[in-house]
Design a protein around this motif. Structure first.
Motif, PDB file in Angstrom:
ATOM      1  N   VAL A  34      49.523 186.551  16.933  1.00  0.00           N
ATOM      2  CA  VAL A  34      49.784 185.149  17.235  1.00  0.00           C
ATOM      3  C   VAL A  34      48.462 184.398  17.105  1.00  0.00           C
ATOM      4  O   VAL A  34      47.477 184.733  17.759  1.00  0.00           O
ATOM      5  CB  VAL A  34      50.355 184.963  18.650  1.00  0.00           C
ATOM      6  CG1 VAL A  34      50.549 183.476  18.953  1.00  0.00           C
ATOM      7  CG2 VAL A  34      51.674 185.709  18.807  1.00  0.00           C
ATOM      8  N   LEU A  35      48.439 183.408  16.210  1.00  0.00           N
ATOM      9  CA  LEU A  35      47.236 182.615  15.984  1.00  0.00           C
ATOM     10  C   LEU A  35      47.358 181.283  16.701  1.00  0.00           C
ATOM     11  O   LEU A  35      48.397 180.613  16.615  1.00  0.00           O
ATOM     12  CB  LEU A  35      47.048 182.362  14.492  1.00  0.00           C
ATOM     13  CG  LEU A  35      47.020 183.575  13.562  1.00  0.00           C
ATOM     14  CD1 LEU A  35      46.863 183.122  12.118  1.00  0.00           C
ATOM     15  CD2 LEU A  35      45.906 184.533  13.945  1.00  0.00           C
ATOM     16  N   THR A  36      46.320 180.900  17.401  1.00  0.00           N
ATOM     17  CA  THR A  36      46.230 179.559  17.976  1.00  0.00           C
ATOM     18  C   THR A  36      45.148 178.815  17.204  1.00  0.00           C
ATOM     19  O   THR A  36      44.014 179.290  17.103  1.00  0.00           O
ATOM     20  CB  THR A  36      45.874 179.602  19.473  1.00  0.00           C
ATOM     21  OG1 THR A  36      46.870 180.358  20.171  1.00  0.00           O
ATOM     22  CG2 THR A  36      45.831 178.189  20.050  1.00  0.00           C
ATOM     23  N   VAL A  88      43.206 184.694  18.706  1.00  0.00           N
ATOM     24  CA  VAL A  88      44.005 185.634  17.924  1.00  0.00           C
ATOM     25  C   VAL A  88      44.503 186.696  18.894  1.00  0.00           C
ATOM     26  O   VAL A  88      43.713 187.427  19.491  1.00  0.00           O
ATOM     27  CB  VAL A  88      43.187 186.302  16.803  1.00  0.00           C
ATOM     28  CG1 VAL A  88      44.057 187.303  16.050  1.00  0.00           C
ATOM     29  CG2 VAL A  88      42.614 185.262  15.853  1.00  0.00           C
ATOM     30  N   GLU A  89      45.827 186.762  19.078  1.00  0.00           N
ATOM     31  CA  GLU A  89      46.420 187.722  20.001  1.00  0.00           C
ATOM     32  C   GLU A  89      47.230 188.736  19.218  1.00  0.00           C
ATOM     33  O   GLU A  89      48.243 188.398  18.605  1.00  0.00           O
ATOM     34  CB  GLU A  89      47.317 187.007  21.014  1.00  0.00           C
ATOM     35  CG  GLU A  89      46.600 185.959  21.856  1.00  0.00           C
ATOM     36  CD  GLU A  89      47.564 185.200  22.745  1.00  0.00           C
ATOM     37  OE1 GLU A  89      48.453 185.846  23.335  1.00  0.00           O
ATOM     38  OE2 GLU A  89      47.445 183.963  22.830  1.00  0.00           O
ATOM     39  N   ASP A 143      54.515 176.554  18.684  1.00  0.00           N
ATOM     40  CA  ASP A 143      54.284 175.643  19.802  1.00  0.00           C
ATOM     41  C   ASP A 143      53.148 174.686  19.436  1.00  0.00           C
ATOM     42  O   ASP A 143      52.271 175.017  18.645  1.00  0.00           O
ATOM     43  CB  ASP A 143      53.919 176.443  21.060  1.00  0.00           C
ATOM     44  CG  ASP A 143      53.925 175.598  22.321  1.00  0.00           C
ATOM     45  OD1 ASP A 143      54.631 174.565  22.337  1.00  0.00           O
ATOM     46  OD2 ASP A 143      53.227 175.960  23.283  1.00  0.00           O
ATOM     47  N   THR A 179      48.684 168.293  13.687  1.00  0.00           N
ATOM     48  CA  THR A 179      49.631 168.443  14.793  1.00  0.00           C
ATOM     49  C   THR A 179      50.170 167.106  15.294  1.00  0.00           C
ATOM     50  O   THR A 179      50.990 167.077  16.212  1.00  0.00           O
ATOM     51  CB  THR A 179      48.985 169.190  15.984  1.00  0.00           C
ATOM     52  OG1 THR A 179      47.795 168.500  16.387  1.00  0.00           O
ATOM     53  CG2 THR A 179      48.642 170.622  15.605  1.00  0.00           C
ATOM     54  N   THR A 229      50.379 177.078  17.662  1.00  0.00           N
ATOM     55  CA  THR A 229      50.430 178.528  17.535  1.00  0.00           C
ATOM     56  C   THR A 229      51.401 178.896  16.433  1.00  0.00           C
ATOM     57  O   THR A 229      52.373 178.179  16.156  1.00  0.00           O
ATOM     58  CB  THR A 229      50.866 179.213  18.846  1.00  0.00           C
ATOM     59  OG1 THR A 229      52.159 178.720  19.228  1.00  0.00           O
ATOM     60  CG2 THR A 229      49.870 178.936  19.961  1.00  0.00           C
ATOM     61  N   THR A 274      46.443 171.553  19.298  1.00  0.00           N
ATOM     62  CA  THR A 274      46.461 172.912  18.759  1.00  0.00           C
ATOM     63  C   THR A 274      47.904 173.326  18.490  1.00  0.00           C
ATOM     64  O   THR A 274      48.846 172.742  19.033  1.00  0.00           O
ATOM     65  CB  THR A 274      45.838 173.939  19.726  1.00  0.00           C
ATOM     66  OG1 THR A 274      46.667 174.067  20.891  1.00  0.00           O
ATOM     67  CG2 THR A 274      44.438 173.524  20.136  1.00  0.00           C
ATOM     68  N   HIS A 310      58.137 172.327  16.779  1.00  0.00           N
ATOM     69  CA  HIS A 310      58.542 173.726  16.655  1.00  0.00           C
ATOM     70  C   HIS A 310      59.359 173.919  15.374  1.00  0.00           C
ATOM     71  O   HIS A 310      60.294 173.168  15.095  1.00  0.00           O
ATOM     72  CB  HIS A 310      59.386 174.132  17.868  1.00  0.00           C
ATOM     73  CG  HIS A 310      59.964 175.512  17.751  1.00  0.00           C
ATOM     74  ND1 HIS A 310      59.229 176.645  18.011  1.00  0.00           N
ATOM     75  CD2 HIS A 310      61.204 175.931  17.388  1.00  0.00           C
ATOM     76  CE1 HIS A 310      59.986 177.703  17.828  1.00  0.00           C
ATOM     77  NE2 HIS A 310      61.193 177.302  17.442  1.00  0.00           N
ATOM     78  N   ARG A 314      43.264 175.037  16.168  1.00  0.00           N
ATOM     79  CA  ARG A 314      42.996 173.640  16.501  1.00  0.00           C
ATOM     80  C   ARG A 314      43.067 172.801  15.239  1.00  0.00           C
ATOM     81  O   ARG A 314      42.404 173.085  14.248  1.00  0.00           O
ATOM     82  CB  ARG A 314      41.629 173.487  17.152  1.00  0.00           C
ATOM     83  CG  ARG A 314      41.287 172.033  17.524  1.00  0.00           C
ATOM     84  CD  ARG A 314      39.976 171.920  18.277  1.00  0.00           C
ATOM     85  NE  ARG A 314      40.060 172.545  19.588  1.00  0.00           N
ATOM     86  CZ  ARG A 314      39.440 173.672  19.925  1.00  0.00           C
ATOM     87  NH1 ARG A 314      38.689 174.302  19.026  1.00  0.00           N
ATOM     88  NH2 ARG A 314      39.573 174.179  21.135  1.00  0.00           N
ATOM     89  N   ASP A 357      53.048 182.645  14.342  1.00  0.00           N
ATOM     90  CA  ASP A 357      53.107 184.101  14.217  1.00  0.00           C
ATOM     91  C   ASP A 357      52.701 184.504  12.807  1.00  0.00           C
ATOM     92  O   ASP A 357      53.108 183.874  11.823  1.00  0.00           O
ATOM     93  CB  ASP A 357      54.525 184.615  14.495  1.00  0.00           C
ATOM     94  CG  ASP A 357      54.958 184.386  15.935  1.00  0.00           C
ATOM     95  OD1 ASP A 357      54.129 184.623  16.838  1.00  0.00           O
ATOM     96  OD2 ASP A 357      56.105 183.968  16.152  1.00  0.00           O
TER      97      ASP A 357
END
Length: 208
Positions: free
Chosen positions: A23-25, A15-16, A52, A32, A59, A57, A37, A27, A61
């Motif tokens: 921004v969540l990444t 989590v950024e 992405d 996926t 990502t 995984t 995109h 798995r 927003d």
């Protein structure tokens, strides 16, 4: 549009924080497989747009509105999340029509374990109570469930072994927040009845 049938129990990798957004990444090797995109994936019932995809995984927003109106703001690395890809027109509708637009956040109030299933009671924001009825549908953390009992400030659902094993509700405990989405059909009916009561004209070609 989704159905509330969880495809995969994913995991938050990172989590950024970026100002008032994040921004969540996440798995999710299954969801996926065909993600690109701009695709949509429901995360705990919240429709997010894929930015992405890499090595199982993706990502996405999460804007301030999303973080404020859902439980996504409480996620951290290691958190488990329910994942679902959008329904295709050729798919069976196994749950009910789910938009991925959270109407409110409830809290797990209690769990009553049974021999094969648990009965879970969830708090209900007052403004949503009119949309929730016994034997009706509700989405909890992206899971399509049937309401057992409904009151002005809470409702209960029965979780079968599959739901307990394959979704976050198998791990949630009293005090944990959950995302709620009420049946969109109920909201449309309320709007149409309200318009008629207010004397709004019928659509062109509509019955008098």
């Amino acid at each position: 549009m989704f159905t509330g049938i969880v495809e995969e129990l994913g995991e938050i990798v990172a989590v950024e924080a970026e100002g008032d957004s994040a921004v969540l990444t996440i798995r999710g090797p299954l969801v996926t497989e065909d993600a690109v995109h701009g695709a949509s994936i429901a995360v705990n019932g919240v429709c997010l747009t894929v930015v992405d995809v890499k090595d199982g995984t993706f990502t996405a927003d999460a804007m301030k509105e999303t973080l404020d109106r859902s439980s996504l703001g409480a996620l951290e690395p290691g958190s488990k999340v329910n994942l679902e890809r959008p329904v295709r027109l050729s798919d069976r509708l196994g749950g009910h029509l789910v938009q991925g637009h959270v109407d409110g956040v409830g809290t797990i109030l209690s769990r009553e374990p049974g021999e094969r299933w648990d009965v879970v009671t969830v708090s209900l924001p007052g403004e949503l109570a009119r949309y929730v009825v016994g034997k009706g549908s509700i989405t909890v953390d992206g899971i399509s469930l049937t309401v057992v009992d409904a009151a002005a400030d809470r409702f209960s659902v029965a979780l079968i072994p599959t739901t307990l094993a394959l979704t976050t509700l198998g791990h949630k405990k009293p005090g944990d927040p959950v995302n709620l989405e009420v049946d969109v059909v109920a909201k449309y009916v309320e709007r149409m009845l309200g318009d008629r009561a207010a004397g709004a004209p019928d659509p062109v070609g509509g019955a008098a």
